[in-house]
Structures are given as C-alpha cells and as structure tokens.
Design a protein around this motif. Structure first.
Motif, PDB file in Angstrom:
ATOM      1  N   ASN A  21      36.853  39.666  67.175  1.00  0.00           N
ATOM      2  CA  ASN A  21      38.052  40.471  67.385  1.00  0.00           C
ATOM      3  C   ASN A  21      38.442  41.278  66.152  1.00  0.00           C
ATOM      4  O   ASN A  21      39.135  42.283  66.257  1.00  0.00           O
ATOM      5  N   HIS A  25      39.129  45.224  66.319  1.00  0.00           N
ATOM      6  CA  HIS A  25      40.370  45.764  65.764  1.00  0.00           C
ATOM      7  C   HIS A  25      40.074  46.864  64.743  1.00  0.00           C
ATOM      8  O   HIS A  25      40.731  47.914  64.735  1.00  0.00           O
ATOM      9  N   HIS A  56      35.420  50.035  79.271  1.00  0.00           N
ATOM     10  CA  HIS A  56      36.634  49.484  78.672  1.00  0.00           C
ATOM     11  C   HIS A  56      36.816  50.076  77.281  1.00  0.00           C
ATOM     12  O   HIS A  56      35.869  50.537  76.639  1.00  0.00           O
ATOM     13  N   SER A  57      38.046  50.036  76.773  1.00  0.00           N
ATOM     14  CA  SER A  57      38.370  50.758  75.541  1.00  0.00           C
ATOM     15  C   SER A  57      37.725  50.162  74.310  1.00  0.00           C
ATOM     16  O   SER A  57      37.605  50.845  73.289  1.00  0.00           O
ATOM     17  N   SER A 310      48.274  53.139  77.224  1.00  0.00           N
ATOM     18  CA  SER A 310      47.536  51.913  76.924  1.00  0.00           C
ATOM     19  C   SER A 310      48.191  50.761  77.662  1.00  0.00           C
ATOM     20  O   SER A 310      49.366  50.479  77.468  1.00  0.00           O
ATOM     21  N   GLN A 312      47.198  46.702  78.907  1.00  0.00           N
ATOM     22  CA  GLN A 312      46.217  45.621  78.933  1.00  0.00           C
ATOM     23  C   GLN A 312      45.709  45.425  80.356  1.00  0.00           C
ATOM     24  O   GLN A 312      46.481  45.279  81.300  1.00  0.00           O
ATOM     25  N   ASN A 388      50.484  48.851  72.101  1.00  0.00           N
ATOM     26  CA  ASN A 388      49.299  48.081  72.487  1.00  0.00           C
ATOM     27  C   ASN A 388      48.005  48.634  71.903  1.00  0.00           C
ATOM     28  O   ASN A 388      46.923  48.136  72.217  1.00  0.00           O
ATOM     29  N   THR A 390      45.412  49.506  68.684  1.00  0.00           N
ATOM     30  CA  THR A 390      45.082  49.119  67.320  1.00  0.00           C
ATOM     31  C   THR A 390      45.185  50.365  66.436  1.00  0.00           C
ATOM     32  O   THR A 390      45.185  51.496  66.938  1.00  0.00           O
ATOM     33  N   GLN A 393      42.320  52.683  67.295  1.00  0.00           N
ATOM     34  CA  GLN A 393      42.509  53.404  68.547  1.00  0.00           C
ATOM     35  C   GLN A 393      43.542  54.514  68.394  1.00  0.00           C
ATOM     36  O   GLN A 393      43.399  55.603  68.962  1.00  0.00           O
ATOM     37  N   ASP A 417      51.393  43.654  74.616  1.00  0.00           N
ATOM     38  CA  ASP A 417      50.625  42.887  75.599  1.00  0.00           C
ATOM     39  C   ASP A 417      49.177  42.659  75.176  1.00  0.00           C
ATOM     40  O   ASP A 417      48.456  41.895  75.814  1.00  0.00           O
ATOM     41  N   THR A 418      48.724  43.338  74.124  1.00  0.00           N
ATOM     42  CA  THR A 418      47.330  43.243  73.710  1.00  0.00           C
ATOM     43  C   THR A 418      47.100  41.982  72.878  1.00  0.00           C
ATOM     44  O   THR A 418      47.831  41.747  71.907  1.00  0.00           O
ATOM     45  N   SER A 426      50.321  46.402  64.859  1.00  0.00           N
ATOM     46  CA  SER A 426      50.216  47.385  65.935  1.00  0.00           C
ATOM     47  C   SER A 426      49.916  48.785  65.397  1.00  0.00           C
ATOM     48  O   SER A 426      50.353  49.159  64.301  1.00  0.00           O
TER      49      SER A 426
END
Length: 462
Positions: A21, A25, A56-57, A310, A312, A388, A390, A393, A417-418, A426
């Motif tokens: 993760n 991130h 997916h993102s 964005s 989740q 939500n 990163t 992103q 929510d992520t 965030s």
C-alpha cells in the motif's frame, strides 16, 4: 511515521520493509529513504503484479512502481539483489540499497502465512533475526502495524509526502481581524481602478500565517483579498460585505460570507485552481456547479465542464454497470444531478429545465480512469470527493488542465472512505499545503451547514 529528516540523521542505516500500500500511495516511495536500506518482500511484487492490470485507479500506480523497481535493480544478479542494489539517484552518487526478500519454505513463521500481510511480517521478523541493523515495517495499514507491534516488530506509517501533522493547522483561507482592519495599518497607498480598489499597506503587526489569495475580514464588514504578501507589506483588493453577498452565478446567491468568498474565487478568470473544503451541506458542489454553468453558458470563458469524482469502489464497480462511460458514471455523480435540481427548484418545470441544461451545457461525466493521459483545453474541471485521493492521484488530476482551463477541487476531510488515508495524508490536505502562496490559486474552507437545520445538527452531533 517515516520522517526523511529524522531517518537521515540516524547514526546507522535502518532496514525498511515496505508494504504494497505504500507503493500504491506513492509509486516513487523507494527513493525517499535516504541512505537507508529498503527491502521489498516477494509478496509485495506479487500483489503489484495482480493489481497492475485492469481499470481500477491503482493500476497505474502499480505499473509506475514496477517500472521504478525494474530500473533500480537493472541487470543485478540474484545474489546482488538479495544483498542489496545501490539506489541510483540521477547524477548524484547512489544512496541506500534496494533488496528483495524471498519467502523460503523453511522460515520459522510466527504468524500463519495464509494471509499476505502475515507473510510480509514474517519476512520482516526473519530479517530482524539475521540483521544487525534496526528493522522497521512501513505500511499504511493500521491493523498491520498493530500486529507487528504485538510481536515485537517496529512499524511506522509512510508519511514522506505528509506536510502537516494536524489538520487543524491547515489554513481556512481567511483571517478574522478584531475591530477595524485599518487600526493595524501604519501606512497606506490607495489606487482605484474600474473594477477594484487596491491598497498597498504597511501593517503595524503582520497577520500570522497570511498567504497570497487569502481573505481578511474585520468586524466592520470590510473584506480584503491579499494579492501580495511580504511580511508587514500587503497588496490587497477591498470589497464590502454587501458587494460580495450580492454576487450571482446561474441564479445562485451566496447564503453567508464564506460562500461569497468561495464564489469570488470561482468566478475570477485569473484564478486557475480553486480548492473548496468543508462539511457535508456547506455548499461546495452547488457553488462549483453554478459557477461552472455561468462561465460556460453566459460568459463563455470555458468551452465545457468536466466532472469526475473519487469514490471508494467506483473503479471496480463501474465496469459492471451497463451503458456508456457517462451512463456508468451517473449513479456515482448523483450529487451533481441533485444540485442541478436545487438550482432550478423554483422553475415552473424543474425537470424540463434540467433536461434543457443537460442538453445545452457541455457537461461531461468522466471516470478518473479515463482522465489519465488526457489534456483538457478551455475546460472547467470539477473534482469531487478529493479527500479520497492520494497526493500522487491528486497530482495526476491537476496536471490534466490544459491552456485556458480551471480546476475546482471539492472535499470534506471528515469523510474519508479510502483505506490507508487519513486527514493528514489525504491528497486534499497535500494540495492545500503545496499550493499555499500560488498566485493563481485560492483555498477556502466553508463554514456551517446551510443545507438544512437537520443536516447542521447531524454534522455536529452524529
């Protein structure tokens, strides 16, 4: 938390074991551990491989991380990879090393190896047993850090791109001055023009933490917009509260002074980035939508409106929904439809008005997956639910803006929510800090919940 300055000051190199993760991130995370040793469990490579394909993102982040790993390892032999390959840093001398941890069947596992998180922790424990250096597990997963702590393994969050430790330290975009603003002015030079009244002022005492394009409000109803800030010296635009409250965008009039300040930034063609934060119901979306329609349909500053969001689960679920991209996005962008209805609630036929707007306004709903690699010219780009995202992103989306475009970022740091994201890590927080002082951008945190008495009470008590 992984602090690069603190890590750099450590007397001996640390061995950091990186979780998947962290690379999702920040795909460039491997470059942020200074002279320390970075170890990637084989399980992490397997997880990146599974996630690198699809719509997916996180797929793009995984591919970028894999490319970096391949570049760093180069043509190293298996023996060199196990020992650690020096991390090349452009023209500078290599610093730190990168190694791959292989899961051997004869490992003395402490935790059941049926779960990937446990495999990573087991490898980190084995590395700790065989290494004289300090071993630290780096993961965004709180529960994984708790498990590591329970069995005696040091663990930390990855926060190399975290700019603040407390979101209460984030600027609201405005500063209240007790009494009259002019009581704190030592010298002033006034220059009116056709649109605004400009003041170059020298303050008796500087306003703490004031940045460019932040607002100053005093108790006498005066509002000032700081356009240049140099300690005690400011270049400011002056407005009256009544002037700001009388603004209108597509029939929408602000309900309080904070919405009025937001609308000022939204409607200013010289502002290319507007960052609106605030609680649910504070008016972020309806202000952005009204300003967008006004500037595409009436003043025609922009050719089209791009809306993305964005959420989740969006990236996995959108593929299973029928229809075109816009039709797939529609269930996730209900907030836009709701606010269109609110803007035309007083029309004789609100449904007919909405259909007319959707036909006439060049409004496009885009999945975040389809935003990558695009460049939008003369577009007004609205990005909802930015909390939500990163930081990586967020950068990907902001850089989609082409010539003559404006980006509006909306979010609520209390509704993240992520997984693995917090208010301090965030992308919305990252954006606010990184663009502080950007002369073509403004940030504002809306206050209160004008949506309804019920919504305001729920926001405060639930």
């Amino acid at each position: 938390m992984v602090d690069r300055k603190a890590a750099a000051a450590s007397p001996s190199p640390i061995r950091y074991v990186i979780d998947t993760n962290v690379l999702i991130h920040d795909p460039n995370a491997l470059m942020n551990f200074e002279e320390h040793h970075v170890a990637l469990p084989m399980t992490v490579l397997e997880e990146l491989d599974k996630l690198k394909t699809g719509k997916h993102s996180v797929a793009a982040e995984c591919r970028q991380a894999i490319r970096l790993i391949d570049k760093l390892l180069g043509s190293a032999t298996p023996e060199q990879i196990e020992a650690g390959v020096p991390i090349a840093r452009g023209k500078n001398a290599p610093k730190g090393t990168l190694s791959i941890l292989v899961d051997h069947p004869d490992l003395n596992n402490i935790l059941p190896s049926s779960v990937n998180d446990n495999k990573i922790i087991n490898l980190a424990i084995e590395l700790k047993r065989s290494s004289e250096s300090k071993v630290v597990l780096v993961t965004k997963d709180i529960n994984m850090r708790l498990k590591a702590r329970a069995i005696g393994l040091d663990s930390e969050d990855y926060s190399s791109d975290q700019l603040v430790d407390d979101v209460d330290l984030l600027s609201n975009g405005f500063h209240h001055v007790t009494g009259s603003f002019w009581d704190n002015v030592a010298k002033v030079e006034t220059r009116p023009d056709r649109k605004f009244t400009w003041h170059t002022v020298e303050l008796v005492d500087p306003i703490t933490a004031l940045s460019v394009n932040e607002f100053i409000l005093d108790d006498e109803g005066k509002v000032f917009w700081a356009k240049e800030v140099n300690g005690k010296y400011l270049l400011i635009q002056e407005f009256s509260k009544d002037e700001l409250m009388s603004q209108e965008a597509w029939g929408l009039i602000p309900r309080d002074i904070y919405q009025a300040l937001a609308l000022k930034g939204l409607m200013d063609p010289d502002i290319h980035l507007v960052n609106l934060a605030g609680s649910a119901g504070s008016g972020k979306t309806i202000l952005a939508l009204a300003a967008a329609i006004e500037q595409t349909m009436v003043s025609k500053i922009y050719d089209k409106i791009i809306v993305t969001r964005s959420v989740q689960g969006l990236d996995e679920d959108i593929g299973f929904l029928p229809g075109t991209e816009a039709e797939k996005m529609e269930p996730w962008l209900g907030a836009i439809s709701d606010n269109l209805e609110a803007l035309h609630a007083d029309d004789e036929s609100s449904s007919g008005s909405i259909e007319y707007i959707l036909q006439k306004v060049p409004l496009q709903f885009k999945s975040m997956n389809f935003m990558r690699g695009r460049s939008f010219q003369r577009s007004l780009i609205i990005v909802d639910e930015c909390q939500n995202l990163t930081p990586h992103q967020m950068k990907t989306l902001i850089t989609r803006a082409g010539n003559g475009s404006k980006v509006i970022c909306l979010g609520n740091l209390a509704q993240i929510d992520t997984p693995y994201l917090s208010a301090t890590s965030s992308g919305l927080t990252y954006l606010t800090e990184r663009f502080k002082g950007f002369e073509y951008g403004t940030h504002l945190t809306l206050q209160g919940v004008p949506r309804s008495i019920l919504a305001e009470y729920a926001e405060a008590h639930l």
